[in-house]
Design an enzyme around this catalytic site. Structure first.
Site, PDB file in Angstrom:
ATOM      1  N   HIS A  22      46.244  42.975  51.988  1.00 40.78           N
ATOM      2  CA  HIS A  22      45.068  42.124  51.760  1.00 40.78           C
ATOM      3  C   HIS A  22      44.389  41.722  53.071  1.00 40.78           C
ATOM      4  CE1 HIS A  22      47.190  41.647  47.916  1.00 40.78           C
ATOM      5  NE2 HIS A  22      46.055  41.253  47.400  1.00 40.78           N
TER       6      HIS A  22
ATOM      7  N   GLU B  10      39.361  48.498  38.564  1.00 38.62           N
ATOM      8  CA  GLU B  10      38.467  48.967  39.630  1.00 38.62           C
ATOM      9  C   GLU B  10      37.981  50.384  39.362  1.00 38.62           C
ATOM     10  OE1 GLU B  10      41.381  47.489  40.325  1.00 38.62           O
ATOM     11  OE2 GLU B  10      40.884  45.729  41.530  1.00 38.62           O
TER      12      GLU B  10
END
Lengths: 339, 362
Positions: free
Chosen positions: A135, A66
């Site tokens: 998440h 990322e």
């Protein structure tokens, strides 16, 4: 009069993919990067079909890096491209936040307006399907708090397409948050009201304009993404008791359409703000302040229905218990009634 | 021009696909009995795997990460670790966790969404599962630093997937391990797939093991379907770490025979022929063939053990399902050492106003 208007119902996922494809066809500067966005079409389905149409050069599956692809998006955008990057879960922002809030958000300012950074960062939010504390967050407040980025979050497919088109064409970095439970993917839970008619041609929705999605006179319920749907369910239940609730879908967090909220609360005199993000220092407090600052007369103290200031549990019953819901909005309204 | 650095990566393999020995056995004490124990644990791991998936498919377990195809790696790690070593796992180390003492019902409890499954006393100093990618590699360096400061003869072992090696966290972990010569072993379970992204577009290097060179540490490859090779490579790396001879990076070549997790469907992006070919190389059958050929395991033992593991797993599943859930309000209890006033108010509000259960997605 015939009612045979052609309905073209899409999920938010398909509406996003369609908006991206249409802009990619007319603008060679637009390309997509992220994890599993190629042949798989995105873990949440919002890049389906793009790889087949545009190929691996413009629809780039990235390594699990990322920091690399968020930083690269800033670089490519500063050099004249219009990258769309997917951060698979908003919870992953910590890995690449320097590129987001220190560079993407500030480089235009630092360059005296010379450098534009037109990145669209699309990222999934929200819980409800037992994916636990790393998440399932929304983090609306985290992104909206930091200057230099626009932040949008649609509650239905029509808005998703219009906001995505506007985001790609915008010269500012835009954070495009999509709630997983509204994507129309069965395993994440499906909100049928998010699947609506979407015109085939490209269109833009103005970023920073809220919508009154249900008119009412007794209480204003303000929400975004999942909160709008909880608000609509609560409004329908309240209607059965003779209470008329107005529901406002913010659609954008930055810029924030305070005027639409203020106008509504001036009319109803009661305010409930619904947010799946953590309660403290967040959207709920910002909305209430914005109304109170304007001296709007209230019939009862405003209420917020937000996620408590605790991590999101993996356990399904625990998570369901802690998340905002229509029931909690109704309970908040009852608190106001008893005031 | 002078050559200032040369590196080579070696692949260790003892068994071919049919379980035939390719080289003399490594010199490891009691290797035959350890291989039998290894095999039994691999069979248990596989039985647990299919039970967990069945429970998930029937709504009795949360999202589950199968370890199908990684049994030899995980069980070999479990066998080579000493009780006082520390496991810093990722989310696909179930077999190793069982061998470290975690009861099966507690493992299922965790995957069923109950955090108490991460807090069993049998786990000792081992870490709970790490779901974020690659962060565990850094925690392992922290553990190894603590071990080194205290001058102990122990080591930290951490496992990561091929995709995780693309993260900055992993590269920084290797770097600090090399700079400080930490007692840590990094095991890469290179199962060829990071959800839908194949190894070939994950990294441009020929091997993942060679990432060790940039950090100045040992790097090697091992056949991850070969329990004997794994034992040899891991024994050496762990002992070196404990002896203060520095860290190692071990790239174990395997294949993810399952979906990424139960939330994934690999048929959407993966060629079935590739999967079929991978089943020819799988570790359980390979070790069984070897043990058969050496007379260390026979059909009768196989039948008995299959029945035994099925019974163990079924009993554990029953025990897991019988564990009463925690009261929902307990989600407020463990965030701070003491419950802050603001959270006390939020808990009261939630308890009084929430009604039974939410209605997020009816």
């Amino acid at each position: 009069m015939t009612v045979a208007s052609k309905e073209r119902k899409l999920t938010i996922a398909r509406a996003m993919a369609e908006a991206i494809a249409q802009q990619m066809r007319i603008d060679q500067r637009v390309f997509v990067m992220g994890e599993d966005i190629g042949p798989l079409g995105g873990v949440f389905g919002n890049t389906r079909g793009l790889f087949d149409e545009f190929g691996a050069e413009r629809v780039r599956d990235t390594p699990i890096s990322e920091t690399a692809f968020m930083g690269a998006a800033v670089g490519a955008a500063s050099d004249g491209m219009r990258p769309i990057v997917e951060l698979m879960f908003v919870d992953f922002f910590g890995v690449c936040f320097d590129a987001i809030y220190n560079l993407m958000a500030k480089n235009t300012y630092f360059s005296g307006g010379e450098v534009k950074v037109p990145v669209v960062l699309m990222t999934s939010t929200g819980g409800g399907y037992s994916d636990a504390g790393q998440h399932s967050q929304c983090l609306h407040g985290t992104f909206a708090h930091l200057p230099g980025m626009k932040v949008v979050a649609p509650s239905n497919a029509y808005d998703a397409k219009g906001l995505m088109t506007a985001a790609i064409r915008d010269d500012n970095p835009v954070i495009f948050m999509f709630h997983k439970a509204l994507q129309g993917m069965g395993w994440l839970g499906t909100e049928r009201d998010a699947i609506v008619h979407v015109p085939e041609e490209a269109y833009q929705l103005p970023i920073g304009k809220a919508a009154v999605v249900r008119e009412g006179a007794d209480v204003t319920i303000v929400g975004i993404t999942s909160g709008v749907h909880h608000g609509l369910k609560a409004a329908r239940a309240l209607a059965e008791r003779g209470v008329s609730a107005e529901v406002v879908d913010l659609r954008s967090l930055v810029p924030l359409d305070r005027q639409t909220v203020i106008d509504s609360v001036r009319k109803t005199g009661r305010l409930i703000v619904v947010d799946e993000d953590y309660q403290s220092y967040g959207m709920t407090g910002e909305i209430i302040s914005s109304v109170v600052e304007q001296g709007v007369m209230l019939k009862a103290p405003p209420q917020r229905v937000a996620y408590p200031d605790i991590p999101i549990p993996f356990s399904r019953p625990m998570e369901q218990w802690a998340l905002p819901s229509a029931d909690k909005i109704i309970a908040a309204f009852e608190t106001m009634e008893n005031h | 021009m002078d050559t200032v650095f040369k590196g080579e990566i070696h692949l260790t393999r003892y068994l071919d696909q049919q379980g035939k020995l390719l080289a003399p056995l490594p010199d490891i004490p009691e290797l035959p009995s350890r291989l039998v124990s290894c095999y039994r644990n691999m069979v248990l791991a596989r039985a647990l795997d299919s039970k967990a998936i069945a429970l998930q498919r029937t709504g009795q377990l949360g999202t589950f990460a199968s370890m199908l195809g990684a049994e030899a790696i995980d069980v070999s790690i479990g066998q080579c670790m000493k009780p006082e070593d520390v496991l810093i796992p990722y989310y696909r180390n179930h077999a190793c966790q069982l061998m470290r003492g975690l009861p099966i019902d507690q493992l299922l409890l965790y995957w069923g969404g109950d955090e108490r499954g991460s807090a069993h006393p049998a786990m000792g100093q081992d870490f709970p599962n790490c779901v974020p990618i690659a962060t565990q590699a850094l925690h392992a360096c922290g553990v190894a630093t603590a071990i080194k400061i205290r001058g102990e003869k122990r080591c930290a072992v951490t496992v990561i997937g091929d995709g995780g090696t693309s993260k900055g966290d992993f590269m920084e972990a290797l770097n600090v391990a090399g700079a400080w010569q930490l007692p840590v072993v990094f095991v890469v379970n290179n199962n060829q797939w990071a959800i839908s992204v194949p190894r070939v577009i994950q990294c441009g290097a020929q091997t993942l093991a060679q990432k060790a060179f940039g950090a100045g540490i040992r790097g090697e490859q091992v056949d991850g379907n070969d329990a004997i090779a794994l034992h040899q490579v891991l024994e050496l790396a762990l002992e070196r770490a404990r002896e203060g001879k520095g860290p190692s990076l071990i790239e174990a070549i395997s294949y993810r025979l399952a979906d990424h997790t139960t939330a994934d469907d690999a048929t959407r992006y993966r060629d079935n022929e590739e999967l079929k070919a991978a089943w020819e190389r799988e570790p359980v059958k390979r070790l069984r063939s070897y043990l058969h050929s050496e007379g260390l395991w026979d059909e009768e033992q196989e039948k008995c053990w299959q029945e035994e593991v099925n019974r163990m797993v079924q009993e554990a599943a029953d025990a897991y399902l019988a564990i009463p859930p925690q009261p929902v309000e307990s989600i407020f209890d463990h965030l701070y050492a003491e419950l802050p006033e603001r959270l006390r108010e939020q808990r009261e509000w939630a308890t009084v106003k929430a009604m039974p259960g939410g209605s997020h997605h009816e």
